[in-house]
Design an enzyme around this catalytic site. Structure first.
Site, PDB file in Angstrom:
ATOM      1  N   ASP A  92      11.612  49.357 123.272  1.00  0.00           N
ATOM      2  CA  ASP A  92      13.012  49.735 123.456  1.00  0.00           C
ATOM      3  C   ASP A  92      13.030  51.262 123.546  1.00  0.00           C
ATOM      4  O   ASP A  92      12.815  51.949 122.549  1.00  0.00           O
ATOM      5  CB  ASP A  92      13.836  49.244 122.261  1.00  0.00           C
ATOM      6  CG  ASP A  92      15.282  49.703 122.300  1.00  0.00           C
ATOM      7  OD1 ASP A  92      15.678  50.389 123.272  1.00  0.00           O
ATOM      8  OD2 ASP A  92      16.034  49.377 121.349  1.00  0.00           O
TER       9      ASP A  92
ATOM     10  N   TRP B 291      17.910  49.873 114.982  1.00  0.00           N
ATOM     11  CA  TRP B 291      17.865  49.077 116.214  1.00  0.00           C
ATOM     12  C   TRP B 291      16.668  48.147 116.228  1.00  0.00           C
ATOM     13  O   TRP B 291      16.731  47.035 116.749  1.00  0.00           O
ATOM     14  CB  TRP B 291      17.892  49.982 117.446  1.00  0.00           C
ATOM     15  CG  TRP B 291      19.197  50.713 117.577  1.00  0.00           C
ATOM     16  CD1 TRP B 291      19.422  52.045 117.396  1.00  0.00           C
ATOM     17  CD2 TRP B 291      20.481  50.140 117.866  1.00  0.00           C
ATOM     18  NE1 TRP B 291      20.755  52.329 117.562  1.00  0.00           N
ATOM     19  CE2 TRP B 291      21.423  51.186 117.843  1.00  0.00           C
ATOM     20  CE3 TRP B 291      20.928  48.837 118.128  1.00  0.00           C
ATOM     21  CZ2 TRP B 291      22.786  50.974 118.088  1.00  0.00           C
ATOM     22  CZ3 TRP B 291      22.286  48.624 118.376  1.00  0.00           C
ATOM     23  CH2 TRP B 291      23.190  49.690 118.352  1.00  0.00           C
TER      24      TRP B 291
ATOM     25  N   LYS C 273      22.469  56.607 127.152  1.00  0.00           N
ATOM     26  CA  LYS C 273      22.017  57.791 126.411  1.00  0.00           C
ATOM     27  C   LYS C 273      21.347  58.813 127.339  1.00  0.00           C
ATOM     28  O   LYS C 273      21.715  59.966 127.329  1.00  0.00           O
ATOM     29  CB  LYS C 273      21.101  57.373 125.270  1.00  0.00           C
ATOM     30  CG  LYS C 273      21.932  56.830 124.108  1.00  0.00           C
ATOM     31  CD  LYS C 273      21.280  55.757 123.313  1.00  0.00           C
ATOM     32  CE  LYS C 273      22.309  55.114 122.387  1.00  0.00           C
ATOM     33  NZ  LYS C 273      21.910  53.785 121.955  1.00  0.00           N
TER      34      LYS C 273
HETATM   35  C1  LIG Z   1      22.015  52.596 121.420  1.00  0.00           C
HETATM   36  C2  LIG Z   1      20.779  51.798 121.205  1.00  0.00           C
HETATM   37  C3  LIG Z   1      20.753  50.401 121.376  1.00  0.00           C
HETATM   38  C4  LIG Z   1      21.997  49.597 121.677  1.00  0.00           C
HETATM   39  O1  LIG Z   1      22.280  49.590 122.993  1.00  0.00           O
HETATM   40  P1  LIG Z   1      23.480  48.705 123.590  1.00  0.00           P
HETATM   41  O2  LIG Z   1      23.370  49.062 125.039  1.00  0.00           O
HETATM   42  O3  LIG Z   1      24.727  49.144 122.929  1.00  0.00           O
HETATM   43  O4  LIG Z   1      23.163  47.295 123.316  1.00  0.00           O
HETATM   44  C5  LIG Z   1      19.549  49.765 121.229  1.00  0.00           C
HETATM   45  N1  LIG Z   1      18.420  50.425 120.926  1.00  0.00           N
HETATM   46  C6  LIG Z   1      18.421  51.761 120.737  1.00  0.00           C
HETATM   47  C7  LIG Z   1      17.144  52.448 120.388  1.00  0.00           C
HETATM   48  C8  LIG Z   1      19.589  52.472 120.876  1.00  0.00           C
HETATM   49  O5  LIG Z   1      19.586  53.808 120.681  1.00  0.00           O
END
Ligand SMILES: *Cc1c(COP(=O)(O)O)cnc(C)c1O
Length: 363
Positions: free
Chosen positions: A174, A104, A198
């Site tokens: 993030d 990511w 998540k």
């Molecule tokens: C799942 C995830 C994403 C992607 O998220 P979306 O909402 O599908 O764009 C980005 N960063 C991390 C760390 C993730 O686990």
């Protein structure tokens, strides 16, 4: 077809607290005497605004966000943030730092490249991202517009234990896969963001906590809908927000507060981690963790079995026993147990019992 809820280890979207789903079910047709579902409420109504503001206040309270920050509810997933961050904050003539600790992080870096000058301030790609970079491995630019990190690497099962010190450079994180899972010093971050699916709720809403002085540095020429300032000035009601997703986020936050807040959530997560990593290490001839012990994630636990055949057998027998979502990402292979905040400790207890039995029979 399972007759009851399974132990759901899906990496995202992922399991939600049963109490939250039951509450939503109870309120589905007639929310708080409005005579309609939250899905049918006007986003300008008093009833919806209360949900919206309460969700923001709870998030701020539980994360320990200091004064001087805005909480935003945006759409487009964490992935749109990958683009909006450089669009807003990577001014011409400036460069931004990206720490490449996994899949990511690399995707965020790729999006930023489309807007301007970016630097890889550190990477662990040469060891297939089995750990986060050490402080000594980081080469930070003291003049960077911001430094971007990924607090938990969902696919590789690694997590920062101490965040890098970027000095006066704004730190952007993030936190999609570990938000609200442990105590953080939120004041160290200029911006935190996370897709909700998540740890916080359903897909469709992305939460952002952004410091006002950082927000004020945003480029004025960005189109209004993609500007953080627009959403901050309009309390995330510039356009119709994902009302139902925000409502579920509010219920999840209330659930977390009911557990005892972030300290209690963190303790639960540590206990789950101790049990699962203890089982892997206690059967080291059979299970092999893929992450370096110093970087092990308490959210996503990745491990291998002696052969791919045994891994396939493990996944299929686990599914039959009521454990789902265990297949590792193709770039790591093996098994991944995603055990976000809502995953009950009993699920890890049951899974580790299954693992020990499986190792005994097949080892
Ligand atoms: C799942 C995830 C994403 C992607 O998220 P979306 O909402 O599908 O764009 C980005 N960063 C991390 C760390 C993730 O686990």
């Amino acid at each position: 077809m399972p007759e009851k809820r399974i132990w759901n280890f899906n990496p995202g979207p992922s399991t939600l607290p049963a109490a939250v789903l039951e509450r939503a079910q109870k309120e589905m047709l007639n929310y708080a005497q409005t005579g309609m579902s939250v899905m049918e409420l006007s986003h300008r109504s008093k009833a919806y605004e209360a949900i919206h503001n309460e969700a923001a206040a709870l998030l701020s309270e539980l994360l320990g966000i200091p004064a001087g920050y805005k909480i935003l509810f945006l759409q487009g997933g964490a992935s749109l943030q990958f683009a909006m961050i450089p669009m807003n904050f990577l001014a011409a003539g400036k460069s931004a730092d990206y720490v490449l600790s996994g899949y990511w992080a690399q995707k965020a870096f790729k999006e930023a490249k489309a807007y301007g000058t970016v630097r890889a301030a550190g990477t662990t790609e040469s060891v297939n991202f089995n750990r986060v970079p050490t402080a000594a491995e980081l080469q930070l630019d003291a003049g960077a517009a911001y430094c971007h990190i990924t607090s938990n690497n969902t696919i590789f099962g690694t997590q920062w234990k101490t965040f890098p010190d970027t000095g006066s450079v704004p730190l952007v994180a993030d936190m999609s896969s570990d938000i609200l899972s442990r105590k953080i010093d939120a004041g160290r971050f200029a911006m935190i963001y996370a897709g909700a699916q998540k740890n916080l709720g359903p897909a469709g809403v992305t939460v952002v906590a952004i410091r006002e002085d950082f927000l004020a540095t945003g480029r004025p020429e960005v189109s209004p809908i993609l500007k953080y300032a627009t959403h901050a000035e309009n309390n995330s009601l510039y356009n119709t927000p994902p009302c139902f997703a925000i409502y579920i986020v509010k219920l999840v936050l209330e659930w977390a507060k009911g557990l005892g807040g972030i300290a209690a959530v963190e303790k639960r997560n540590e206990e789950k981690g101790k049990l699962l990593y203890g089982t892997i290490d206690g059967n080291a001839g059979f299970f092999k963790g893929t992450a370096d012990p110093g970087s092990r994630s308490l959210m996503n636990v990745t491990f291998r079995l002696p052969s791919e055949e045994l891994e396939a057998k493990f996944i299929s027998e686990a599914a039959a026993a009521g454990f789902g979502g265990l297949k590792g990402h193709r770039s790591v292979g093996g098994i991944r147990v995603s055990m976000y905040n809502a995953l009950e400790p009993e699920g890890i207890k049951a899974l580790t019992d299954f693992m020990k039995e499986f190792a005994k029979k097949n080892g």
